[in-house]
Each structure stands twice: as structure tokens, then as C-alpha cells.
Design a protein around this motif. Structure first.
Motif, PDB file in Angstrom:
ATOM      1  N   SER A   1       0.833  -1.190   0.000  1.00  0.00           N
ATOM      2  CA  SER A   1       0.000   0.000   0.000  1.00  0.00           C
ATOM      3  C   SER A   1       0.871   1.245   0.000  1.00  0.00           C
ATOM      4  CB  SER A   1      -0.901   0.006   1.232  1.00  0.00           C
ATOM      5  OG  SER A   1      -1.560   1.251   1.369  1.00  0.00           O
TER       6      SER A   1
ATOM      7  N   TYR B   1      -0.350   3.932   1.254  1.00  0.00           N
ATOM      8  CA  TYR B   1      -0.947   4.747   2.303  1.00  0.00           C
ATOM      9  C   TYR B   1      -0.669   4.268   3.717  1.00  0.00           C
ATOM     10  CZ  TYR B   1      -3.790   6.890  -1.389  1.00  0.00           C
ATOM     11  OH  TYR B   1      -4.212   7.557  -2.500  1.00  0.00           O
TER      12      TYR B   1
ATOM     13  N   TYR C   1      -9.200   1.488   2.285  1.00  0.00           N
ATOM     14  CA  TYR C   1      -8.488   1.644   1.013  1.00  0.00           C
ATOM     15  C   TYR C   1      -8.839   0.502   0.078  1.00  0.00           C
ATOM     16  CZ  TYR C   1      -5.767   4.711   4.022  1.00  0.00           C
ATOM     17  OH  TYR C   1      -5.390   5.681   4.913  1.00  0.00           O
TER      18      TYR C   1
ATOM     19  N   GLU D   1      -4.623   2.294  -6.407  1.00  0.00           N
ATOM     20  CA  GLU D   1      -5.070   2.205  -5.018  1.00  0.00           C
ATOM     21  C   GLU D   1      -5.650   3.551  -4.622  1.00  0.00           C
ATOM     22  OE1 GLU D   1      -3.224   1.376  -0.532  1.00  0.00           O
ATOM     23  OE2 GLU D   1      -1.932   2.019  -2.184  1.00  0.00           O
TER      24      GLU D   1
ATOM     25  N   GLU E   1      -7.903   5.839  -1.467  1.00  0.00           N
ATOM     26  CA  GLU E   1      -8.552   5.959  -0.165  1.00  0.00           C
ATOM     27  C   GLU E   1     -10.033   6.242  -0.399  1.00  0.00           C
ATOM     28  OE1 GLU E   1      -8.626   9.035   3.636  1.00  0.00           O
ATOM     29  OE2 GLU E   1      -6.758   8.796   2.479  1.00  0.00           O
TER      30      GLU E   1
END
Length: 375
Positions: free
Chosen positions: A251, A253, A317, A330, A332
Motif C-alpha cells: 500500500s 498509504y 483503502y 489504489e 482511499e
């Protein structure tokens, strides 16, 4: 321009932390369509933690209604709902269910508390019963469940091989290990497929990872897809050869690995759950020939706040993969909007996420509302 700015920020953060460079951006053209189901006389739920889809001339979503002990059956194309009540007594009795696989509206497999796979028709009558724990030894046990705090492991029926597949754990090995068991209905013989443990966390099934110590497992006719809630890798087993390939799916994030815990109390376990990310199961979107995975972040634990509020405020996510399991994007998703207790369902062409969060600011009725995510 905003997408470029976000990607650049993540890139700089990755460089400064010494981690590897970002290899993917956000999901291109992610479209979110809110949908409200019409009012109905059926006592449905505002969200479902256990769901399955089936497509014929329309698209059906089945959700386990634990309050009514029933399956709520949604016609997603025509916005209609029916309900299949489980029988509680007699030869067709069904206990609380933990696994669901819909072959057709008249052929539905469930896994219930009796540790049996039950084949039901559209009237809820049990046509076949198979004890899945038969043949398990040395304390081995079946893992069929969809639990937001632990893992999501499916029940699957292979109509070509006439077999049932499910995940199991072997606590007698060191470290504890996992395998998929295939039970053939015509002979009741079985075959086991060992699952690979994470290279960096071979003790994942031991006590250091409370709640998150077992794999997410989903199935396709030719593949077994699995991953572990504690880390970001995706594992794909070819059912014919038995060989497994590991794919990086980091990820941009969040942390990509949970921290171990030397927990001693229930409160320690809950603190660990709040502070660490949790990676959910990988699902296939057949009409797009793509795969998806959801995960939540970890954030600071605050003992003065309600545990439910802390969990509901986690960020969600979505990661999208192509048919070769390369990450193509990807993003959010909206905060404080969705049910984070496995409240989603993959259809033939989209991902549905139920709008049901205790921190949701807008007024919401009792009827089902969901966002349809397409890209």
C-alpha cells in the motif's frame, strides 16, 4: 492535478523513510454510485457481513440476516428483495451460518455451527449434508468464516470436480500451519493443499498476532487466492500444479506489516487491533477480469475513546489488480461512511460497499444503502 500531487507526496515520503519507491498511483476513473433499496415489508439489515453473488439473467446478492436467521436475496438489477428463512428444527434445520456459496437460487451451500456443509434448495430444504471435520486429525479444524477482526475464509463448491473446498488449520506443527482441504462428494475422499506462510512472519498462526493469525482464502475454478491480514502480499496457488506464486501488493498509504504483540489481556488485543492495519481478502471481478482487495489502516489508540468509535474511524483503502496480479491503482475511500465489518460484496462487474457506519453524519433509514464502485 490532485492525483499527481498525492502521488508525489507519497513518493517523497517513501524516499525519506528508506522504503521502496511507489510503483502505482490512484485508481483511474473510480466511479462511486450511491444506491438506496426501496422500502419493503421484509425485515432486512442495514448491512451484511456475510454475502455472496450469483448472476443469471439478473444479478443477485445474498446476505445472511443473522437477526431473522435467513438469507436476504436482492435482485440488484430490478431493486427487489425476497427472503429465504432457515428452518430451526427437523431434518432441514440450519444453525448459525459462517460460510455461503450460491451455485444457483435453487442450489445454495452453507457452512453452519455443526461444522457441516449443507446444500439447500430455494425453499430452505437440506438436500445434502457433509461433515467437513471428518478426517481432520491432531487438533486440525476448519476455518470457514467472515470476521472483520480475524479473517475471511470462503466455502467453495467445484461443480466440475463435485467437491467442496475450505481452509483448515493444523496447530500441531511448529509453527502452526494452514491448508486447503478438498472433499470429493462422490467418494468422500479428500485432498490437502498446503498454504505458504509469510516469509517474514512464519509464526503468523501463533499468539503474537491476536485476532489476525489466519489467512483470508477465496477460490476460483483454477486458483486458490489467499493472503494474511497481517501483511500486504498476495499468494496465488494453481490448483492443477499445486504451485504458489507470491505477488507484492504494498500500500502507498499504510504500513504493510502489522507489529507483533506480547499481549496479556483482552484490552491488549483490542489495542493491537486499533494500532495495526488489516488486509482483507482478494476478490475476483469476472466481467472486468480484475481483482480487488480492501484494507484498513492502523491509528493511535486512545483509551479515553469508545472502542467501537476507534474501529469505525479507521480509513478504508481499495486496491485494484489486473489479471496478472499487478497493482494498477489504489485509492482511499470515503471516511466514516462504510461498514468496516466485512460489509461489502464483489459482483460480476463492481464492488458494493454498505453505507453503515456509526460515525456517519447524514441521516440514514433502516433500508439497505450501498455505494457501487466501478472503474
Amino acid at each position: 492535478m490532485r492525483k499527481v500531487f498525492i502521488c508525489c507526496c507519497v513518493f517523497l515520503a517513501s524516499c525519506s523513510s528508506g522504503s521502496k519507491q511507489v510503483t502505482h498511483g490512484e485508481i483511474d476513473d473510480l466511479k462511486v454510485t450511491p444506491i438506496k433499496m426501496p422500502e419493503t415489508d421484509i425485515l432486512n439489515l442495514p448491512s451484511y457481513y456475510l454475502t455472496a453473488c450469483y448472476k443469471d439473467t439478473t444479478e443477485w446478492m445474498y446476505g445472511y440476516n443473522y437477526r431473522m436467521h435467513a438469507l436476504d436475496c436482492y435482485d440488484l438489477r430490478n431493486n427487489r428483495i425476497t427472503q429465504l428463512l432457515f428452518q430451526k428444527e427437523g431434518g432441514s434445520a440450519v444453525n448459525r451460518i459462517y460460510g455461503l456459496h450460491v451455485c444457483s437460487p435453487d442450489s445454495i451451500w452453507v457452512f453452519d455451527e455443526s461444522q457441516k456443509a449443507l446444500l439447500l434448495n430455494d425453499k430452505g430444504e437440506v438436500l445434502r449434508s457433509v461433515l467437513l471435520t471428518e478426517g481432520l486429525v491432531n487438533g486440525q479444524f476448519a476455518i470457514v468464516d467472515r470476521n472483520y477482526a480475524i479473517s475471511s475464509a470462503d466455502l467453495y463448491y467445484d461443480k466440475i470436480r463435485r467437491s467442496i473446498l475450505f481452509c483448515a488449520k493444523d496447530p500441531s506443527t511448529s509453527p502452526a500451519s494452514f491448508f486447503v482441504r478438498e472433499v470429493f462428494l462422490d467418494s468422500l475422499s479428500a485432498k490437502n493443499y498446503p498454504l505458504q506462510l509469510p516469509a517474514d512472519i512464519p509464526n503468523v498462526g501463533e499468539r503474537e498476532y491476536p485476532y489476525m493469525g489466519q489467512p483470508n482464502v477465496t477460490f476460483l475454478p483454477d486458483k486458490i487466492l489467499y493472503n494474511y491480514p497481517v501483511e500486504s502480499h498476495v499468494y496465488v496457488m494453481n490448483r492443477t500444479s499445486g504451485k504458489t506464486r507470491t505477488y507484492d501488493a504494498d500500500s502507498n498509504y499504510t504500513k504493510n506489516q502489522a507489529e507483533p504483540s506480547d499481549w496479556k489481556t483482552y484490552a491488549d488485543c483490542e489495542k493491537h487491533r486499533v494500532e495495526n492495519p488489516h488486509f482483507y481478502e482478494v476478490r475476483y471481478i469476472p466481467d472486468r477480469d480484475m481483482y480487488i482487495r480492501l484494507h484498513v489502516n492502523g491509528h493511535e489508540f486512545d483509551a479515553t475513546k469508545d472502542l467501537g468509535e476507534l474501529l469505525a474511524s479507521k480509513k478504508l483503502y481499495l486496491t485494484v489488480f489486473d489479471n496478472q496480479f499487478s497493482v494498477v491503482g489504489e485509492s482511499e475511500l470515503a471516511s466514516n461512511r462504510y461498514c468496516l465489518f466485512t460489509g461489502w460484496c464483489a459482483t460480476s462487474d463492481a464492488l458494493l460497499i454498505f453505507v453503515d457506519n456509526p460515525l456517519l453524519k447524514e441521516e440514514k433509514g433502516e433500508n439497505l444503502e450501498y455505494d457501487k464502485l466501478e472503474w
